[in-house]
Design a protein around this motif. Sequence first.
Motif, PDB file in Angstrom:
ATOM      1  N   LEU A 157       0.834  -1.204   0.000  1.00 54.92           N
ATOM      2  CA  LEU A 157       0.000   0.000   0.000  1.00 54.92           C
ATOM      3  C   LEU A 157       0.868   1.253   0.000  1.00 54.92           C
ATOM      4  N   SER A 212       0.875   4.069  -2.825  1.00 57.81           N
ATOM      5  CA  SER A 212       0.217   5.298  -2.367  1.00 57.81           C
ATOM      6  C   SER A 212       0.861   6.563  -2.948  1.00 57.81           C
ATOM      7  N   THR A 239       2.705   3.387   9.216  1.00 52.70           N
ATOM      8  CA  THR A 239       1.362   3.973   9.309  1.00 52.70           C
ATOM      9  C   THR A 239       0.318   2.997   8.772  1.00 52.70           C
ATOM     10  N   PHE A 240       0.614   2.439   7.593  1.00 48.78           N
ATOM     11  CA  PHE A 240      -0.322   1.474   7.022  1.00 48.78           C
ATOM     12  C   PHE A 240      -0.444   0.237   7.907  1.00 48.78           C
ATOM     13  N   LYS A 243      -2.686   0.919  10.870  1.00 48.54           N
ATOM     14  CA  LYS A 243      -4.086   1.009  10.417  1.00 48.54           C
ATOM     15  C   LYS A 243      -4.655  -0.385  10.151  1.00 48.54           C
ATOM     16  N   LEU A 244      -3.851  -1.198   9.500  1.00 48.60           N
ATOM     17  CA  LEU A 244      -4.314  -2.560   9.190  1.00 48.60           C
ATOM     18  C   LEU A 244      -4.513  -3.375  10.460  1.00 48.60           C
ATOM     19  N   ASP A 270      -5.412  -2.163  13.328  1.00 48.32           N
ATOM     20  CA  ASP A 270      -6.694  -1.674  13.862  1.00 48.32           C
ATOM     21  C   ASP A 270      -7.867  -2.365  13.173  1.00 48.32           C
ATOM     22  N   ILE A 271      -7.784  -2.392  11.848  1.00 43.26           N
ATOM     23  CA  ILE A 271      -8.905  -2.930  11.067  1.00 43.26           C
ATOM     24  C   ILE A 271      -9.094  -4.418  11.366  1.00 43.26           C
ATOM     25  N   ILE A 291      -6.408   2.561  -0.811  1.00 41.13           N
ATOM     26  CA  ILE A 291      -5.463   3.172   0.132  1.00 41.13           C
ATOM     27  C   ILE A 291      -6.203   4.127   1.067  1.00 41.13           C
ATOM     28  N   ALA A 304      -9.342   3.935   1.897  1.00 42.83           N
ATOM     29  CA  ALA A 304     -10.169   3.136   2.812  1.00 42.83           C
ATOM     30  C   ALA A 304      -9.349   2.677   4.010  1.00 42.83           C
ATOM     31  N   VAL A 305      -8.141   2.206   3.750  1.00 46.55           N
ATOM     32  CA  VAL A 305      -7.297   1.723   4.847  1.00 46.55           C
ATOM     33  C   VAL A 305      -6.950   2.866   5.790  1.00 46.55           C
ATOM     34  N   LEU A 306      -6.604   4.011   5.226  1.00 53.96           N
ATOM     35  CA  LEU A 306      -6.249   5.154   6.084  1.00 53.96           C
ATOM     36  C   LEU A 306      -7.453   5.635   6.885  1.00 53.96           C
ATOM     37  N   GLY A 346      -9.524   3.577   8.115  1.00 58.40           N
ATOM     38  CA  GLY A 346      -9.843   2.471   9.031  1.00 58.40           C
ATOM     39  C   GLY A 346     -10.960   1.576   8.534  1.00 58.40           C
ATOM     40  N   LYS A 347     -11.194   1.586   7.235  1.00 61.20           N
ATOM     41  CA  LYS A 347     -12.250   0.719   6.701  1.00 61.20           C
ATOM     42  C   LYS A 347     -11.636  -0.562   6.145  1.00 61.20           C
TER      43      LYS A 347
END
Lengths: 557, 392
Positions: free
Chosen positions: A500, A504, A520-521, A524-525, A527-528, B32, B34-36, B38-39
Amino acid sequence: MARKRRGRGAVTAADEKYRSRTVAEMIAKHREFAGFQNPARALYQTVRELVENSLDATDTKRILPWIYISIREVPRTGSTNGARPWYVVTVEDNGIGVPRTVLPQAFGRVLYSSKYVIKQTRGMFGLGVKAVTLYAQQTTGSPIEVYSSTEGSQYVYMMKIRIDTSRNTPQVLEVGEWGKKVGWKGTRVSVRIEGDWRRAKSKIIEYVRRTAIIAPYAEIIFETPDGEIYYYPRTTKKMPEPPREAKPHPHGVNLEDLREIVRATPAKTLKEMLITEFQSVGEKSAEEFLSKYGFDPDMNPKELLKRDNEELLVKFVEALSQFKFRSPKSDYLSPLGAEIIREGLKRMFAPEWVEAITRPPRSYKGHPFIVEVGIAYGGAIKPLEEPLLLRYANKIPLLYEEREDVSYKVVKSINWKNYNVDFPAPLIVLVHIASTKVPYKGLGKESISETPELESEIRNAVQEVARKLKVYIARKTREEEAKRKAEALARYIPEVAWSLAMLSKPPEKWSPPKPEEVATFKEKLIDIVASKIKIAGMNDEEVRRIVKEIADSVEVE
Amino acid sequence: MSGGHEPFVDEVDLKARLKAARIMHEKFSPLIKAVLDGKPPKLVIPKRTLANTVFDPERGILSLGEEVLEREFLDLGESRRFMQTLLMAAIIYQSLIENEYPTIRDLYYKGKHTIVYRDMRGRRREENTWDEQKESDSVIQDVEVYTGLFREDMLILSKEKGKVVGNMRIRSGGDVIDLSKLGHGAYAIESTADLIEILDVDAEFVLVVEKDAVFQQLHRAGFWRRYKSILITGSGQPDRATRRFVRRLHDEHGLPVYVITDSDPYGWYIYFVYKVGSINLSYESERLATPKARFLGVQMSDVFGYGSKKPYLSEAERKKFIIKATDRDIKRAKELLKNYPWIYKNRLWKREIELFLKRKVKLEIEAIASKGIRFFAFKYIPEKIETGDWIE
């Protein structure tokens, strides 16, 4: 050793001698009635009688049991020939001990008893240790040797006792007496018998083990003739409530029982006898009963024993079984209790899950009973093609004739798939039946017959515990699913994060992604992924921590 | 060596790279974002399944249907493939920007990582991002359908199979090449057929032959000089570049396209790959298929005659050259007749295949050629084109 009141002993002075003598002789003649049909079985039975006596002298007297069992092979002596080896079986306990005056009777007289009561006892044959005494003197000519001391006594007594079978009286061959220097109390019994350890070995070891399973409050040491020692330490101090004695329920007596009761009762009238000798009968129900079936309430009960009144006696028994008395009381039954079953299974099998229940009392034909079931699953239990069944009746393990047993039938007929159990599975089912009269199938008393009330109660009990197991396994499956998911997703996070970060940046302003951009990615991942996984017993932070741990552990090579 | 050390710069190439990279960046931007935000990230990709392959009778090509699949990272069954797709996209993107020319094999190696991690019990575990090239090749196809870019657009090279000669000039990599001045050789059609600039063409038709050997024979016999044409072979099953090149000649220069293959189900299938596209890779047809390509031969009627048409082979020649069809040929022919509407709805094709099933024999191009290359080049082919003896 406690003297045991097993079964229904003879009572009247006139009859006692005659009846007892017949029994002593009969037992001597027909060993199979007492479980001594061959040397292997006799060795097993001897251990069993002595151990059960020890338990009756301890846990039923609220003493935490310490029991030492030893079997030693000894040389044959005297003129007896034959190839069968001899053994000295010794069992010692820390029980209440037997008073000096009672010792000869307790070990040297068959059916020593003075009062007619019913009670849930471990005893199987109403003979107990006396059968051992008989067997010893028949096979090796040796008396039984007993050391005993009671709590308050200043002395330890020793007696060597044999039974005069023709008169059914104890013969004391040797007596010893020592002042107590230390606080020892209890009983130590040694007996020399003919046996067959090789054949009996597996059953005896299993018997001791299964005894230990349901007595986690006991400390048991067992030395075998092979020099092995089996040691079961005490893991709990909780003991089951001792059984209490109770009068018979009218539905539970047969013709012979009734004769005994009539002979023994001091009651002067039928009405009085009903009220004083039976449970669940009061003033009112006694009157109703007698008038309904046309008996004279003031009749002297002894009249029933007269030869001319045989028909009346039969009529009386039938009436007793038909009349609707209150249900039998069950508070004199002594279940193990769910806690002890759980503890025992846990201690012996180290399962990952264990549960047990004690069902409410039920009755069949006037005999109260309680079914208890424990189930252990997983952990150190070895997976088998079918459940490992542990059967107990009145706290005694049943080892033989498994496939004949009602519990086996029930456990076998249950569709375990419905409870999320797929065989081969690590599953143990323990069934304990406590009753004043266990409906055994045959003379061997090793299996319980398919009494409908019992069968349905066992089924209810097994199903009730199995339902809890089902919930556990379902939860575990879900949890494992969630854990697998966490693992499956977390391990890909670093690759996905890098990709990503790479994609990006627009081509015009592209530079290789910096570690903090990838990080950062990654966060976030994490978290998801964490937000989509629910693991029972874990809060969101813990789940996130696990996902992060796995993602952080990834190294790409 | 003379000259400086300035690296060679191919403007056409650079432009193509930038264009492809922009499209990739654009296509992955929503993901990208969406990930940022938090989806849960997901890729929506047209399905490449047979069930989602449709024949468009209007345009006469195979293409992908409407069906899409949603590849969600959080879906346990899809997470691995999701990771692979992104990884492949990132590697391709990086290659575009860094001026690399990867082959699909290179991409396989570049992305083949071992993920080493500790599971929940702390045990060390290993997993490869992909194991075999088959796996990574399939991921490349996913990236193609997701971005709408062909691998050639993304400057991914593959083995060159196609060859071309004829009266035409092209520019490739900055060089002008005259395809009529290659001696006995031919121009190998480059993987990136779209980066070829066609400068001028002096020809009346395109002749595509299945086999390289027949291509060489026609070339040496001077076929394309005598009949002003462009001669092409795909050396068997054509690669994408050859198909794209044929298509461009047809579209951009209005040249009719004639195809000669063996007279058997395998040969027919090759013709249909030029014409409608490959069933497995229907998403490419949009730009690779030439729906108006004509099947010149070898036809069953060339061998046995039909109606008033006389056979090209005598009874004796026929006996010499024809081969008995195998069970597999028969089975395959029946499938063609049963499964593909663009075949069974075509009267002439139906006739051709039914004739084959009746006679149960097949014929290779060489059979006609062995009668004499001159007969093949200067009688058989021109006569059939002239009389319109082809199947479309």
